[in-house]
Motif scaffolding. Structure first.
Motif, PDB file in Angstrom:
ATOM      1  N   ASN A 194      -2.924  40.152 -98.150  1.00  0.00           N
ATOM      2  CA  ASN A 194      -1.835  39.717 -99.024  1.00  0.00           C
ATOM      3  C   ASN A 194      -0.829  40.866 -99.069  1.00  0.00           C
ATOM      4  O   ASN A 194      -0.988  41.825 -99.819  1.00  0.00           O
ATOM      5  N   ILE A 195       0.193  40.744 -98.245  1.00  0.00           N
ATOM      6  CA  ILE A 195       1.168  41.818 -98.049  1.00  0.00           C
ATOM      7  C   ILE A 195       2.319  41.607 -99.018  1.00  0.00           C
ATOM      8  O   ILE A 195       2.887  40.505 -99.094  1.00  0.00           O
ATOM      9  N   THR A 196       2.685  42.633 -99.779  1.00  0.00           N
ATOM     10  CA  THR A 196       3.701  42.479-100.819  1.00  0.00           C
ATOM     11  C   THR A 196       4.850  43.461-100.631  1.00  0.00           C
ATOM     12  O   THR A 196       4.680  44.545-100.059  1.00  0.00           O
ATOM     13  N   ALA A 197       6.001  43.058-101.143  1.00  0.00           N
ATOM     14  CA  ALA A 197       7.165  43.943-101.196  1.00  0.00           C
ATOM     15  C   ALA A 197       8.072  43.466-102.311  1.00  0.00           C
ATOM     16  O   ALA A 197       8.139  42.252-102.592  1.00  0.00           O
ATOM     17  N   TRP A 198       8.772  44.413-102.960  1.00  0.00           N
ATOM     18  CA  TRP A 198       9.764  44.025-103.962  1.00  0.00           C
ATOM     19  C   TRP A 198      10.856  45.063-104.053  1.00  0.00           C
ATOM     20  O   TRP A 198      10.669  46.236-103.723  1.00  0.00           O
ATOM     21  N   GLY A 215      -4.111  46.460 -96.036  1.00  0.00           N
ATOM     22  CA  GLY A 215      -4.948  46.561 -94.847  1.00  0.00           C
ATOM     23  C   GLY A 215      -4.274  46.227 -93.545  1.00  0.00           C
ATOM     24  O   GLY A 215      -4.839  46.464 -92.475  1.00  0.00           O
ATOM     25  N   GLU A 216      -3.065  45.659 -93.594  1.00  0.00           N
ATOM     26  CA  GLU A 216      -2.318  45.337 -92.376  1.00  0.00           C
ATOM     27  C   GLU A 216      -1.304  46.457 -92.158  1.00  0.00           C
ATOM     28  O   GLU A 216      -0.157  46.399 -92.613  1.00  0.00           O
ATOM     29  N   THR A 217      -1.719  47.518 -91.469  1.00  0.00           N
ATOM     30  CA  THR A 217      -0.961  48.761 -91.380  1.00  0.00           C
ATOM     31  C   THR A 217       0.489  48.525 -90.973  1.00  0.00           C
ATOM     32  O   THR A 217       0.765  47.842 -89.984  1.00  0.00           O
ATOM     33  N   ALA A 218       1.399  49.066 -91.788  1.00  0.00           N
ATOM     34  CA  ALA A 218       2.850  49.060 -91.555  1.00  0.00           C
ATOM     35  C   ALA A 218       3.509  47.720 -91.872  1.00  0.00           C
ATOM     36  O   ALA A 218       4.739  47.611 -91.830  1.00  0.00           O
ATOM     37  N   ALA A 219       2.729  46.700 -92.211  1.00  0.00           N
ATOM     38  CA  ALA A 219       3.327  45.379 -92.459  1.00  0.00           C
ATOM     39  C   ALA A 219       4.184  45.380 -93.720  1.00  0.00           C
ATOM     40  O   ALA A 219       5.256  44.768 -93.754  1.00  0.00           O
ATOM     41  N   GLY A 249      -1.659  41.157 -82.007  1.00  0.00           N
ATOM     42  CA  GLY A 249      -0.883  42.315 -81.601  1.00  0.00           C
ATOM     43  C   GLY A 249       0.397  42.443 -82.415  1.00  0.00           C
ATOM     44  O   GLY A 249       0.488  41.975 -83.556  1.00  0.00           O
ATOM     45  N   PRO A 250       1.450  43.049 -81.832  1.00  0.00           N
ATOM     46  CA  PRO A 250       2.708  43.238 -82.563  1.00  0.00           C
ATOM     47  C   PRO A 250       3.353  41.925 -83.012  1.00  0.00           C
ATOM     48  O   PRO A 250       4.179  41.924 -83.922  1.00  0.00           O
ATOM     49  N   ARG A 251       2.970  40.819 -82.362  1.00  0.00           N
ATOM     50  CA  ARG A 251       3.540  39.511 -82.728  1.00  0.00           C
ATOM     51  C   ARG A 251       3.304  39.194 -84.203  1.00  0.00           C
ATOM     52  O   ARG A 251       4.084  38.480 -84.831  1.00  0.00           O
ATOM     53  N   ARG A 252       2.232  39.747 -84.793  1.00  0.00           N
ATOM     54  CA  ARG A 252       1.915  39.428 -86.189  1.00  0.00           C
ATOM     55  C   ARG A 252       3.014  39.893 -87.132  1.00  0.00           C
ATOM     56  O   ARG A 252       3.267  39.252 -88.158  1.00  0.00           O
ATOM     57  N   PHE A 253       3.690  40.997 -86.795  1.00  0.00           N
ATOM     58  CA  PHE A 253       4.749  41.491 -87.673  1.00  0.00           C
ATOM     59  C   PHE A 253       5.942  40.528 -87.689  1.00  0.00           C
ATOM     60  O   PHE A 253       6.555  40.295 -88.730  1.00  0.00           O
ATOM     61  N   ALA A 254       6.265  39.969 -86.515  1.00  0.00           N
ATOM     62  CA  ALA A 254       7.345  38.985 -86.459  1.00  0.00           C
ATOM     63  C   ALA A 254       6.994  37.751 -87.275  1.00  0.00           C
ATOM     64  O   ALA A 254       7.848  37.185 -87.978  1.00  0.00           O
ATOM     65  N   LEU A 255       5.731  37.323 -87.215  1.00  0.00           N
ATOM     66  CA  LEU A 255       5.311  36.148 -87.969  1.00  0.00           C
ATOM     67  C   LEU A 255       5.339  36.415 -89.468  1.00  0.00           C
ATOM     68  O   LEU A 255       5.726  35.543 -90.257  1.00  0.00           O
ATOM     69  N   ILE A 256       4.932  37.616 -89.875  1.00  0.00           N
ATOM     70  CA  ILE A 256       4.977  37.968 -91.296  1.00  0.00           C
ATOM     71  C   ILE A 256       6.406  37.908 -91.813  1.00  0.00           C
ATOM     72  O   ILE A 256       6.695  37.304 -92.862  1.00  0.00           O
ATOM     73  N   ASN A 257       7.346  38.518 -91.071  1.00  0.00           N
ATOM     74  CA  ASN A 257       8.743  38.507 -91.504  1.00  0.00           C
ATOM     75  C   ASN A 257       9.361  37.117 -91.412  1.00  0.00           C
ATOM     76  O   ASN A 257      10.167  36.721 -92.264  1.00  0.00           O
ATOM     77  N   GLN A 258       8.984  36.358 -90.386  1.00  0.00           N
ATOM     78  CA  GLN A 258       9.497  34.995 -90.241  1.00  0.00           C
ATOM     79  C   GLN A 258       9.066  34.125 -91.420  1.00  0.00           C
ATOM     80  O   GLN A 258       9.855  33.331 -91.956  1.00  0.00           O
ATOM     81  N   THR A 259       7.819  34.278 -91.824  1.00  0.00           N
ATOM     82  CA  THR A 259       7.312  33.504 -92.960  1.00  0.00           C
ATOM     83  C   THR A 259       8.015  33.905 -94.250  1.00  0.00           C
ATOM     84  O   THR A 259       8.398  33.043 -95.053  1.00  0.00           O
ATOM     85  N   ALA A 260       8.205  35.210 -94.446  1.00  0.00           N
ATOM     86  CA  ALA A 260       8.914  35.681 -95.640  1.00  0.00           C
ATOM     87  C   ALA A 260      10.342  35.161 -95.663  1.00  0.00           C
ATOM     88  O   ALA A 260      10.836  34.702 -96.698  1.00  0.00           O
TER      89      ALA A 260
END
Length: 283
Positions: A194-198, A215-219, A249-260
């Motif tokens: 559960n990656i958070t930002a504010w 736990g998702e380093t740098a996400a 792989g690195p694709r997960r970061f794009a998916l995290i930002n795309q979902t956000a």
């Protein structure tokens, strides 16, 4: 089967477990088994879904776990939930299931308030039994449900990503929103990340921004950077990931930002057209 329905079928079964939504012997008709002890339902998805809504045909005649009266009530509640969440052109089953869960919990709460004869030594909660709601979460559970705006589910190699965003006015409020979500939603609480930002503007031109990788380093930092690029303020976002068994792989970061970003668009915080100037979050 449309691509939208295929993706939704995979998302629902990834989130709630295999067998939650399965095809029947009849074309375009599926059997939905909502989480918990709810009765199963027969749902028809027209070929043009999600441009037109699904049709709830009734309860499933075989394998129903509920009593006849309960099944009729749950059928009525699901129809109510579907009507509340459906928007033309947008898949709706995840939102409908969550709304059904909320309605059932609300009814159960009302019934419990009417029953004042239960012996004290028989009162217990599953959360307490699972040791997941700690003393510091008590305050979070007492606040109203945070005004989350949810993204569509994003799926890749059976990993499922869903984002929630909400307006917040202080870091304390953001932290309580996170605690409330984790304390009240077992599926989110048991997700892989559960990656958070504010980002928050305080009095006297003070600003606060923070993130948590979970736990998702740098996400978390990448998620915060997305909010900086969009110039979003007084907003928080939580991206939940259920790992599907395949490394992205690195694709997960794009998916995290795309979902956000999808959650921000649905909240009206940013234009859907990337060529247009991005709007800012409201204070």
């Amino acid at each position: 089967m449309s691509e939208e329905l295929r993706d939704e079928l995979e998302a629902i079964n990834s989130i709630y477990g295999d067998g939650c939504l399965v095809p029947s012997d009849d074309a375009n008709i599926y059997v939905l088994q909502p989480p918990g002890e709810s009765s199963s339902l027969r749902i028809e998805f027209p070929p043009t879904y999600p441009a037109v809504p699904p049709v709830v045909l009734g309860t499933n005649s075989t394998g129903d776990r509920g009593k006849r009266g309960d099944a009729a009530r749950e059928f009525s509640l699901f129809c109510q939930a579907l009507s509340a969440v459906y928007e033309p052109g947008t898949v709706c089953l995840f939102d409908a299931i969550e709304e059904l869960t909320r309605l059932l919990e609300s009814e159960a709460s009302d019934e419990n308030q009417d029953q004042d004869t239960t012996p004290e030594n028989e009162v217990h909660t599953s959360a307490a039994a699972e040791n997941v709601v700690h003393a510091h979460d008590t305050h979070a559970l007492e606040i109203p449900e945070p005004p989350w705006i949810l993204s569509d589910p994003f799926i890749e190699q059976k990993s499922v990503f869903i984002a929630r965003c909400a307006h917040v006015s202080s870091t304390e409020e953001a932290e309580v929103f996170v605690q409330h979500l984790l304390a009240s939603d077992k599926k989110v609480r048991t997700a892989t990340h559960n990656i958070t930002a504010w980002r928050i503007k305080g009095p006297n031109n003070t600003t606060f921004q923070d993130c948590n990788d979970d736990g998702e380093t740098a996400a978390g930092g990448r998620l915060l950077h997305l909010m900086q690029l969009m110039d979003l303020w007084n907003v928080m976002v939580i991206v939940t990931r259920w790992y599907g068994g395949h490394k992205l792989g690195p694709r997960r970061f794009a998916l995290i930002n795309q979902t956000a970003r999808d959650a921000f668009v649905k909240a009206g915080l940013v234009s859907e057209n990337p060529n247009k100037k991005k709007s800012t979050g409201k204070g």
